[in-house]
Design an enzyme around this catalytic site. Structure first.
Site, PDB file in Angstrom:
ATOM      1  N   GLU A 244       0.885  -1.180   0.000  1.00  0.00           N
ATOM      2  CA  GLU A 244       0.000   0.000   0.000  1.00  0.00           C
ATOM      3  C   GLU A 244       0.910   1.213   0.000  1.00  0.00           C
ATOM      4  O   GLU A 244       1.580   1.490   0.991  1.00  0.00           O
ATOM      5  CB  GLU A 244      -0.873   0.015   1.263  1.00  0.00           C
ATOM      6  CG  GLU A 244      -1.914  -1.078   1.316  1.00  0.00           C
ATOM      7  CD  GLU A 244      -3.013  -0.907   0.290  1.00  0.00           C
ATOM      8  OE1 GLU A 244      -3.058   0.117  -0.413  1.00  0.00           O
ATOM      9  OE2 GLU A 244      -3.838  -1.834   0.178  1.00  0.00           O
ATOM     10  N   CYS A 278      -2.025   9.154   2.457  1.00  0.00           N
ATOM     11  CA  CYS A 278      -1.778   8.565   1.138  1.00  0.00           C
ATOM     12  C   CYS A 278      -2.914   8.880   0.182  1.00  0.00           C
ATOM     13  O   CYS A 278      -2.710   9.015  -1.012  1.00  0.00           O
ATOM     14  CB  CYS A 278      -1.616   7.063   1.283  1.00  0.00           C
ATOM     15  SG  CYS A 278      -2.994   6.292   2.154  1.00  0.00           S
TER      16      CYS A 278
HETATM   17  P1  NAD Z   1       8.395   4.946   4.316  1.00  0.00           P
HETATM   18  O1  NAD Z   1       8.342   4.240   3.012  1.00  0.00           O
HETATM   19  O2  NAD Z   1       9.544   5.832   4.583  1.00  0.00           O
HETATM   20  O3  NAD Z   1       8.386   3.881   5.516  1.00  0.00           O
HETATM   21  C1  NAD Z   1       7.344   2.934   5.659  1.00  0.00           C
HETATM   22  C2  NAD Z   1       7.865   1.761   6.460  1.00  0.00           C
HETATM   23  O4  NAD Z   1       8.812   1.053   5.666  1.00  0.00           O
HETATM   24  C3  NAD Z   1       8.608   2.171   7.742  1.00  0.00           C
HETATM   25  O5  NAD Z   1       8.323   1.247   8.766  1.00  0.00           O
HETATM   26  C4  NAD Z   1      10.061   2.081   7.320  1.00  0.00           C
HETATM   27  O6  NAD Z   1      10.967   1.859   8.385  1.00  0.00           O
HETATM   28  C5  NAD Z   1      10.009   0.874   6.401  1.00  0.00           C
HETATM   29  N1  NAD Z   1      11.130   0.795   5.468  1.00  0.00           N
HETATM   30  C6  NAD Z   1      11.800   1.816   4.891  1.00  0.00           C
HETATM   31  N2  NAD Z   1      12.765   1.335   4.086  1.00  0.00           N
HETATM   32  C7  NAD Z   1      12.697  -0.021   4.163  1.00  0.00           C
HETATM   33  C8  NAD Z   1      13.434  -1.074   3.571  1.00  0.00           C
HETATM   34  N3  NAD Z   1      14.441  -0.835   2.727  1.00  0.00           N
HETATM   35  N4  NAD Z   1      13.099  -2.343   3.883  1.00  0.00           N
HETATM   36  C9  NAD Z   1      12.074  -2.599   4.712  1.00  0.00           C
HETATM   37  N5  NAD Z   1      11.339  -1.647   5.322  1.00  0.00           N
HETATM   38  C10 NAD Z   1      11.643  -0.359   5.039  1.00  0.00           C
HETATM   39  O7  NAD Z   1       7.009   5.699   4.466  1.00  0.00           O
HETATM   40  P2  NAD Z   1       6.557   6.682   5.648  1.00  0.00           P
HETATM   41  O8  NAD Z   1       7.271   7.979   5.481  1.00  0.00           O
HETATM   42  O9  NAD Z   1       6.606   5.980   6.950  1.00  0.00           O
HETATM   43  O10 NAD Z   1       5.004   6.874   5.302  1.00  0.00           O
HETATM   44  C11 NAD Z   1       4.561   7.756   4.337  1.00  0.00           C
HETATM   45  C12 NAD Z   1       4.346   7.037   3.016  1.00  0.00           C
HETATM   46  O11 NAD Z   1       3.451   5.968   3.212  1.00  0.00           O
HETATM   47  C13 NAD Z   1       3.695   7.932   1.991  1.00  0.00           C
HETATM   48  O12 NAD Z   1       4.262   7.684   0.724  1.00  0.00           O
HETATM   49  C14 NAD Z   1       2.245   7.497   2.015  1.00  0.00           C
HETATM   50  O13 NAD Z   1       1.522   7.761   0.843  1.00  0.00           O
HETATM   51  C15 NAD Z   1       2.385   6.049   2.284  1.00  0.00           C
HETATM   52  N6  NAD Z   1       1.146   5.527   2.869  1.00  0.00           N
HETATM   53  C16 NAD Z   1       0.364   4.726   2.099  1.00  0.00           C
HETATM   54  C17 NAD Z   1      -0.848   4.261   2.599  1.00  0.00           C
HETATM   55  C18 NAD Z   1      -1.717   3.370   1.768  1.00  0.00           C
HETATM   56  O14 NAD Z   1      -2.581   2.723   2.339  1.00  0.00           O
HETATM   57  N7  NAD Z   1      -1.541   3.296   0.451  1.00  0.00           N
HETATM   58  C19 NAD Z   1      -1.245   4.615   3.893  1.00  0.00           C
HETATM   59  C20 NAD Z   1      -0.413   5.434   4.660  1.00  0.00           C
HETATM   60  C21 NAD Z   1       0.795   5.883   4.131  1.00  0.00           C
END
Ligand code: NAD
Length: 470
Positions: A244, A278
């Site tokens: 997501e 998001c």
């Molecule tokens: P992010 O991608 O920076 O981090 C999300 C999660 O992934 C965190 O727990 C992070 O530690 C982990 N992560 C980061 N790099 C990783 C890797 N290489 N391997 C494994 N895990 C890793 O996102 P964020 O800043 O926490 O959240 C904001 C983003 O999330 C925005 O792009 C937003 O649109 C998206 N989002 C999407 C939805 C949806 O349902 N589509 C809902 C909420 C947020």
């Protein structure tokens, strides 16, 4: 300085093996609230081991037993509600009313999952085949910072209902809000190892989970860049993945829309959670025939929004997560202006009188769909206004994005709205009203994700199909 060093592994609150730290800050004051001690690869590995050990017994529980445990989780999340709400507000600045909504929905996910525990979910008959729907195995649930309780509950509820055991890795930027979630999980009294929580960064904790041979499933909510990295690495062991990801959703205001309804609808779609959502409708498409009227109405409405302390009644826009996120949003406002956008409301810097904390001016920029502000996810209160000539062009612009999470249509004619909605390439489209459905599928077209969550689609993502022919 307070130290946060609690992780939950094999039924116990434990300190991390890791020694790295992360500063936990308040969005409201910008001050440091605590220092979090992060887990490392060993912590992740221990959590996977515990989940693997717990899997045979958990996946053999009866549906009634799982229903009881989901009830315990719902009750425990409700019992910690009053700690969860202020933690969300403090850490990422969401207004109190939004935080209350997010937290109240969190416990509801466990109750919703109870309704999925029917025989039909787990056994189906097709021709001569009996199709058994079996839990996929140990699932890693990786969540973002914009509503930890919600994302964790949404994913864990269906994973557990399916019979999977889980390792949760909340965002390192959301550890404050996840503390009461940790308490809720610990207090629910599930068998050891069924739910484990390890705080840490993508590398090494996330990385260990997505490459671990004993993890069968990754369910990630995060940015599109992270989703691509995770998909590539998880391919090494062909893990099942649900992603997501980000969005740059369009709100099409059709030429027959009533401005008095369309403008608040567009702002609600665009600015929910201070724009840290998001699903935010961050590209507002207005018809050329009503361009001046709608730009003026949108600008006046943005100027009238109450920006301030998210704990105060009536605040619509609070501060954003942290200083880095503030700077990131400022860089987009700057790019929007430098690339020739017309500033209709807001702009660079803090709002007057809100110089402390991570307050951003809600900003409206008239621009074109090829500019940076209209193409990239900003994740803050910055909206683009884009003019279109006719309905076909509106749809072309709406779909001219790598993303496809949500779409919004404002119209005076619901049937026309539905015709337009069908042509928008996104997982959901809302016409004239924001609907918070938890049972219809949720997920993205194109680079907004892979797979679907919510309702029966949510549990399907944690089940494998085995056809047996006697
Ligand atoms: P992010 O991608 O920076 O981090 C999300 C999660 O992934 C965190 O727990 C992070 O530690 C982990 N992560 C980061 N790099 C990783 C890797 N290489 N391997 C494994 N895990 C890793 O996102 P964020 O800043 O926490 O959240 C904001 C983003 O999330 C925005 O792009 C937003 O649109 C998206 N989002 C999407 C939805 C949806 O349902 N589509 C809902 C909420 C947020």
């Amino acid at each position: 300085m307070k130290t946060l060093n609690r992780h939950f592994v094999n039924g116990h609150l434990v300190e991390a093996h890791g020694t790295g730290t992360y500063p936990v800050t308040s969005a409201i004051t910008g001050e440091q609230l605590a220092e979090a001690v992060l887990g490392d690869a060993t912590d992740a590995d221990r959590a996977v081991h515990a989940a693997k050990q717990a899997l045979p017994e958990w996946s053999a529980t009866t549906l009634d037993e799982r229903r009881d445990y989901l009830q315990k989780l719902a009750d425990s999340f409700k019992a910690h509600r009053d700690d969860m709400i202020p933690a969300l507000v403090e850490e990422f600045g969401t207004p109190l009313s939004t935080a209350t909504f997010i937290v109240d929905e969190s416990s509801q996910w466990f109750l919703d999952a109870q309704d999925l525990l029917t025989d039909d979910t787990f056994v189906r008959h097709v021709g001569r085949a009996t199709v058994r729907r079996v839990p996929v195995g140990v699932a890693a649930l990786i969540t973002p910072w914009n509503g930890a309780s919600w994302a964790i509950a949404m994913k864990a509820s269906v994973a557990l209902a399916a019979g999977c055991t889980v390792v949760v890795k909340p965002s390192e930027r959301g550890i404050w809000q996840a503390q009461p979630v940790l308490d809720a999980i610990a207090d629910a009294g599930l068998p050891p190892g069924v739910v484990n929580v390890v705080f840490g960064k993508g590398d090494p904790v996330g990385d260990t989970l997505i490459t671990h041979p004993d993890v069968a499933k990754i369910s990630l909510t995060g940015s599109t860049n992270t989703g691509k990295l995770v998909a590539a690495k998880a391919a090494g062991t062909l893990k099942r993945i649900t992603l997501e990801l980000g969005g740059k959703s369009p709100t099409i205001i059709l030429d027959d829309a009533d401005a008095a309804r369309a403008v608040p609808f567009a702002l609600q779609a665009g600015l929910f959670n201070n724009g840290q959502a998001c699903v935010a409708g961050t590209r507002i498409l207005v018809p050329e025939s009503r361009e001046d009227e709608l730009k003026k109405a949108l600008a006046e409405a943005v100027d009238a929004l109450k920006v301030g302390d998210p704990r105060e009644d009536g605040t619509v826009i609070g501060p954003v997560l942290d200083r880095d996120h503030y700077d990131h949003i400022q860089s987009y406002i700057r790019a929007g202006i430098e690339e020739g956008g017309e500033l209709l409301a807001g702009g660079l810097g803090h709002p007057h009188g809100l110089e402390h904390g991570n307050y951003v001016k809600p900003t409206l920029l008239a621009t074109t769909n090829d500019r940076t502000v209209a193409r990239e996810e900003i994740f803050g209160p910055v909206l683009s206004v884009i003019t279109y000539r006719d309905e076909d062009e509106a749809i072309r612009i709406a779909n001219d994005t790598p993303y496809g999470l949500t779409g919004y249509v404002a119209t005076g004619d619901a049937e026309r709205g539905e015709r337009v909605a069908r042509r928008i390439q996104s997982g959901r489209v809302m016409i004239n009203e924001i609907v918070g459905s938890r049972d219809a599928p949720f997920g993205g077209f194109k680079e907004s994700g892979l797979g679907r969550e919510f309702g029966s689609w949510g549990i399907d993502a944690f089940l494998e199909n085995q056809a047996i022919f006697v």
